[in-house]
Design an enzyme around this catalytic site. Structure first.
Site, short mmCIF file in Angstrom:
data_model
loop_
_atom_site.label_atom_id
_atom_site.label_comp_id
_atom_site.label_asym_id
_atom_site.label_seq_id
_atom_site.Cartn_x
_atom_site.Cartn_y
_atom_site.Cartn_z
N CYS A 293 49.62 32.77 20.94
CA CYS A 293 50.82 32.22 20.43
C CYS A 293 51.95 33.04 21.03
O CYS A 293 51.87 34.48 21.17
CB CYS A 293 51.07 32.44 18.90
SG CYS A 293 52.53 32.12 18.16
N THR A 294 53.09 32.80 21.52
CA THR A 294 54.16 33.08 22.18
C THR A 294 54.60 34.34 21.24
O THR A 294 55.22 35.45 22.19
CB THR A 294 55.37 32.07 22.25
OG1 THR A 294 55.44 31.66 20.96
CG2 THR A 294 54.74 30.98 23.32
N HIS A 295 54.54 34.45 19.95
CA HIS A 295 55.38 35.46 19.19
C HIS A 295 54.49 36.72 19.23
O HIS A 295 54.91 37.70 18.88
CB HIS A 295 55.71 34.85 18.13
CG HIS A 295 56.69 33.84 18.12
ND1 HIS A 295 56.83 32.71 18.58
CD2 HIS A 295 57.83 34.04 17.47
CE1 HIS A 295 57.74 32.09 18.53
NE2 HIS A 295 58.64 32.81 17.66
N ASP B 5 59.52 26.20 25.75
CA ASP B 5 58.93 26.73 24.52
C ASP B 5 59.43 25.95 23.51
O ASP B 5 60.56 25.41 23.65
CB ASP B 5 59.02 28.14 24.30
CG ASP B 5 58.20 28.42 23.13
OD1 ASP B 5 57.02 28.09 22.85
OD2 ASP B 5 58.91 29.24 22.21
N SER B 6 58.91 25.90 22.32
CA SER B 6 59.28 25.29 21.11
C SER B 6 60.53 25.93 20.70
O SER B 6 61.50 25.49 19.73
CB SER B 6 58.22 25.51 19.93
OG SER B 6 58.01 26.81 19.66
N THR C 76 51.15 26.19 21.32
CA THR C 76 50.66 24.90 20.70
C THR C 76 50.94 23.78 21.77
O THR C 76 50.02 22.72 21.52
CB THR C 76 51.72 24.95 19.49
OG1 THR C 76 51.57 26.04 18.49
CG2 THR C 76 51.55 23.48 18.49
N CYS D 84 54.97 27.45 25.68
CA CYS D 84 54.14 27.48 23.98
C CYS D 84 52.88 27.05 24.02
O CYS D 84 51.96 26.26 24.53
CB CYS D 84 54.92 26.36 23.53
SG CYS D 84 54.45 26.02 21.87
N GLU E 98 60.22 36.84 14.57
CA GLU E 98 61.80 36.44 14.85
C GLU E 98 62.42 37.25 14.07
O GLU E 98 63.70 37.48 14.35
CB GLU E 98 61.84 34.86 14.43
CG GLU E 98 60.76 34.09 15.04
CD GLU E 98 61.56 32.78 15.76
OE1 GLU E 98 62.83 32.52 15.24
OE2 GLU E 98 61.17 32.09 16.67
N1 DGL Z 1 55.77 28.57 20.56
C1 DGL Z 1 54.87 28.38 19.40
C2 DGL Z 1 53.28 28.92 19.89
O1 DGL Z 1 53.20 29.62 20.97
C3 DGL Z 1 54.88 29.16 18.09
C4 DGL Z 1 56.19 28.87 17.65
C5 DGL Z 1 55.96 27.37 16.83
O2 DGL Z 1 55.00 27.12 15.95
O3 DGL Z 1 56.56 26.59 17.43
O4 DGL Z 1 52.16 28.20 19.63
#
Ligand code: DGL
Length: 268
Positions: A183-185, A9-10, A74, A72, A151
């Site tokens: 989105c992961t979050h 993931d990012s 994205t 991720c 976060e």
């Molecule tokens: N992990 C990213 C996603 O799921 C969110 C955080 C980012 O922008 O890197 O899109």
């Protein structure tokens, strides 16, 4: 097969996917890479996100993985096809499982999607949903502030509610009955999102759907690890210093040690 499942993931958010994977496949070894030095991906160009995805995949391959999960949204939206054609191993993203669950859940055919700016701009969710349900009407909205809120652990206070109310208000009157948390979050903000949207809207959490897909692919290939969850290996790598990952990661993964090793991946 004893080799681990590789996940990247990012940053920290992909731990929501890992958490589901551990719940569904507790006996599997896992190697997680959080590209914490280069997060966020959600504001970057497709070229940059694809380059990062390739570099992350090369690193995980050097750790001898049997399968890759692009945790991720994205990176999945932008670079999944490129990663699949570049690297010779099964690759699973978070986008298709979420889209499939949304297409199955909707009754009205009206589906909402929320994600980062890059995910929404790519139109990937919309394409995936319409490929499965051509009559679907998809409304997509970018909610960038949800990432820092999650976060910070501000997932159920007045600030989170205010931000969610503002972002989600354009869904009013669209008649959606299903909302994809793309989105992961965002799974961390489920209670607040559900409060704003109402309990009759089905929230689709791609983490849950992805874990189910990983299990089914491993079963089909007959690649599940033999034996129990005793002696299971969980390794964590990050591209920035580990302190923040180890602290904030607990929000995403719950209890358990997140001791991580810092590594250099590509240009990070
Ligand atoms: N992990 C990213 C996603 O799921 C969110 C955080 C980012 O922008 O890197 O899109």
């Amino acid at each position: 097969m004893q080799k681990a499942i590789g996940i990247f993931d990012s940053g920290i958010g992909g731990l929501t996917v890992l958490s589901e994977l551990i719940r569904v496949l507790p006996e599997e070894n896992t190697i997680y890479l959080g590209d914490t030095a280069r997060v966020p991906y959600g504001i970057r160009s497709p070229e940059t996100v694809t380059r990062y995805s390739f570099e992350n995949t090369r690193f995980l391959l050097s750790q001898e993985i049997k399968m890759l999960v692009v945790a991720c949204n994205t990176a999945s939206a932008i670079s999944l096809d490129a990663v699949k054609s570049e690297f010779p191993l099964p690759v699973i993203g978070v986008l298709e499982p979420g889209a499939r669950a949304a297409a199955a859940a909707t009754r009205s055919g009206r589906i909402g999607v929320i994600g980062t700016e890059a995910t929404i701009a790519s139109g990937a969710y919309e394409r995936a949903i319409r490929a499965m349900l051509p009559r679907a009407e998809v409304t997509s909205i970018a909610c960038p502030l949800f990432v820092p809120l999650a976060e910070e652990g501000w997932v159920d206070n007045d600030v989170a509610e205010l931000v969610a109310g503002r972002y989600l208000s354009p869904f009013r009157g669209t008649g959606i009955d299903t909302l994809v948390l793309g989105c992961t979050h965002y799974p961390l903000l489920k209670p607040v999102i559900s409060k704003i949207m109402g309990s009759d809207i089905t929230l689709i959490d791609s983490a849950t759907e992805t874990a189910a897909e990983v299990r089914s692919v491993l079963e089909k290939l007959n690649w599940k690890k033999a034996g129990s969850d005793e002696g299971v290996v969980r390794r964590y790598f990050v591209t920035d210093t580990p302190a923040r990952f180890e602290k904030v990661g607990k929000l995403f993964l719950g209890e358990g040690s997140l001791a991580a090793e810092q590594v250099k991946v590509g240009g990070a």
